[in-house]
Every structure is written in structure tokens, then in C-alpha cells.
Design an enzyme around this catalytic site. Sequence first.
Site, PDB file in Angstrom:
ATOM      1  N   GLY A 242       0.760  -1.242   0.000  1.00 51.45           N
ATOM      2  CA  GLY A 242       0.000   0.000   0.000  1.00 51.45           C
ATOM      3  C   GLY A 242       0.785   1.284   0.000  1.00 51.45           C
ATOM      4  CD  GLU A 279       0.184  -9.039   1.336  1.00 51.47           C
ATOM      5  OE1 GLU A 279      -0.762  -8.260   1.044  1.00 51.47           O
ATOM      6  OE2 GLU A 279       0.033 -10.044   2.045  1.00 51.47           O
ATOM      7  N   GLY A 281       2.685  -3.185  -4.326  1.00 51.16           N
ATOM      8  CA  GLY A 281       2.265  -3.294  -5.714  1.00 51.16           C
ATOM      9  C   GLY A 281       2.533  -2.004  -6.453  1.00 51.16           C
ATOM     10  NE  ARG A 318      -4.998   4.578 -10.013  1.00 48.13           N
ATOM     11  CZ  ARG A 318      -4.694   5.803  -9.638  1.00 48.13           C
ATOM     12  NH1 ARG A 318      -4.319   6.716 -10.535  1.00 48.13           N
ATOM     13  NH2 ARG A 318      -4.760   6.148  -8.376  1.00 48.13           N
ATOM     14  CB  CYS A 350     -20.842   5.678 -26.121  1.00 50.41           C
ATOM     15  SG  CYS A 350     -22.430   6.509 -26.322  1.00 50.41           S
ATOM     16  CD  GLU A 351     -20.785   4.662 -20.162  1.00 51.35           C
ATOM     17  OE1 GLU A 351     -21.288   5.496 -19.378  1.00 51.35           O
ATOM     18  OE2 GLU A 351     -21.259   3.535 -20.394  1.00 51.35           O
TER      19      GLU A 351
END
Length: 422
Positions: A242, A279, A281, A318, A350-351
Site C-alpha cells: 500500500g 506486499e 504493488g 482510474r 460512449c460515456e
Amino acid sequence: MTVAPHFQFKNDTLHAEETSLEQLAKDFGTPLYVYSRHALKDAWESYRVAAQGRDVLVCYGMKANSNLAILNEFAQHGTGFDIVSGGELARVIAAKGDPKKVVFSGVGKQTWEIEAALDAQIKCFNVESEGELLRIAEIAARKNTIAPISLRVNPDVDAHTHPYISTGLKDNKFGIAIEDAPRVYQLASTLASLKIVGVDCHIGSQITDISPYLDALDKLLDLIDGLAASNIHLSHLDIGGGLGIRYTDETPATPTMLLTEVFRALDARNLSHLQLVLEPGRSMVGNAGVLLTRVEYLKQSESKNFAVVDAAMNDLIRPTLYDAWHDVEHVSPSSNTQPRARYDIVGPICESGDWLARDRDLNLEPGDLLAIMSAGAYAFTMASQYNTRPRAAEVLVDGHSVHLVRPREKLESLFESERILP
């Protein structure tokens, strides 16, 4: 301007290491993901140095970016892997990673995934519920084997990050409430097909301050001491991942800043014999990649200027999912001599949510090449084929050398497995 160290301007053109991004766009088309091999190595090295020669296992959180070339690169450095699916385990094996350095997290492990992990002899399961514990025990007994387990505990600590990527609060779906953990550990100790090996905690992502880690660590160490008093002894402590990266003006904590405090806390409790598992990432890959995109059209409305580009929310979700900021850089100087204007960078999907950046002051012309920075994490792995758009190619740059590590999808491949009814 936020440019990662391995993405710099040379002769007014943005480069990945020694390679022109303009040339890459010409050679491979756009949209295009570009990664720096040396950025990956430097990120790994930051954790190696932070470990200070102690027993630390870095298990890369591969959901951030699971391209086989990147997994293999980390595996060659001795990295383990944090996985959350049977598919990710298959990727680790395909990338020549060591299953014995794999920790398996995730709240919804299916029977076939547990069986595959047992067959691969992974390091341990991070168990997220009592029901999962019993299922792993039953499957291991049926296969006449022993399943190594740790409990992922939820410490109810606020990581002060986006609510969608906060995982350590009691309202989150992840982990076992820390007050319930002693009872569940006692249950695990009665099941002959389980071996208790550790405790795990992961409180969220894009964390820039180490204080939430230390708040959670205090609770974990109290739990470990309590378990020892009940004759349950652990061999490792997994504090999750994190650590954040710089997207704009953040000043995130470094691995050394975090681990120095963690080691101090372990030593004070006489727990320095525990292996420390991490961990990470995003901090391993986030600033190792960019997304290249070309301007197709410039469009003015009464209240907005839009730059319509060929990348879209299916390439980088994101911004619309998390309201996340990514810097946008001109790869080469624009031919437009007019003053800068304020643009929303939008895609062709198309958004109305299809945007990559908002309110950016840029001097644009159709055909200009832009780099969406800090796109190494949670970009391709969250990409989709929405609107029947082939996913973009991925290239990895090593100095002057360029490696195509995933070709652009072909239109036909998007529906070749579908069938029309007779």
C-alpha cells in the site's frame, strides 16, 4: 511537472530511458503502454535496501500489473508474489516465479483455486473468514496434505486514502476482525490439516504516511503476544503493502522510512525473529510506466474545451473510478503557437465518465502525442474491451532496446470465441 526519473526530456522529446516515446508511438501505434526496465529494478532495490539485511520477503502485489515480463523481472530479483486468484497463480508459474514465495489473499477463494494453490505448494493462504478457514482445512484433508495459513486480520485502522482502496476498516469486506482473531486461531489450531504460520494485515493502497501502518502494527504485535501466551507461535508477520507513489505533489513515505520503524517496534517486543513479509504493488510499478495517446480532435463547447484522444477509460479507468490525477505531458513540442487553453482530455467511449484528465492547461493540435504519466499500476490490469475496443500493446524499454511484451489485440480476437445461434 511530475516526470519519473526514467522518463525525461532529451532534445525536447520525452524519452523512456534512452528511447524516444515519439518513435515508439510511430513503431507500435497508440494507445500504447510503455514501461521502463530500470525503473522496475530501482523500485525493487528500494525495498532490498530498506530490508537492512534482515529476513524480509517482498511479495509483489501483482494485481497492480501482471504482465509476464514484469513478473519475470521481479522473480529474477528473488521477489515473491501476493496473489488474489487462481489466474494470478497461473501467471506466476508461467513467469517462472517461485510458488513457495506466494501468499494467497482475497475474500472469495474458490475450491479449484485452493486446490491449485495446494498443488503448487504456496507459502501460505491469507485467510479472510472463518468459512474460508474451514473450506481450506476440508480440501487439504481430502488431498491428504497440510495447508499453511495465516489470518488476515482487520485492525479497524483508517489509512486516510480513497474509500474504494481502503481495506483496514471494520466496514470493509476484508479480513477477520482483530478481536475475533484469537478465537479463529484457536479453531485453526484444532484442525489437523492446517499449519499456522503467520498473521497478515493490509490496510489500503496509495498510503503516503507511515502512521496508519504503525497504528495497525501495535495491534498486530499485541495479538502475536496474546497468541504466544496461548501456545500459538507464528513464524512470519505480513504487514501488507500500500505504500503510495507521487502522482502530482505527494511526498510519499519510502520503504526505508517504513521498515526502520517496523524493525524498531519488533525489536522492542523481542519479536525480531519473525520473518517480515511485504506486499507492495503500486510502489513497484506505478511510476515505471506511461500511457501514450494521440489527439484526434479538438472540440469547443460553451463551457468546456475538449481534447478527444484515442485512449479511453477502458485503457485507464482510474480517473473516472477514483477521481484520480495523472499528469499529462506533451511528448514533443506542439506546432501550435497560440496561447495555452484549458482542456478536458476525453476518449471516444460512449460515456460521460470517459475522461483521463480535467482542466489541464495545454497547447494542443490534432495529432499531438501525449503521455499520461504514472500509468504503470492499475492501468492495463484494469483495462477492458468496452465498446469492442482492442486492448493496447505493452512495450518494455531497456536503455536503447525495446521489447514488445504484449501485442495489440486484433479486432477478430475480441469475438472469435463467441457463437451465433443456429
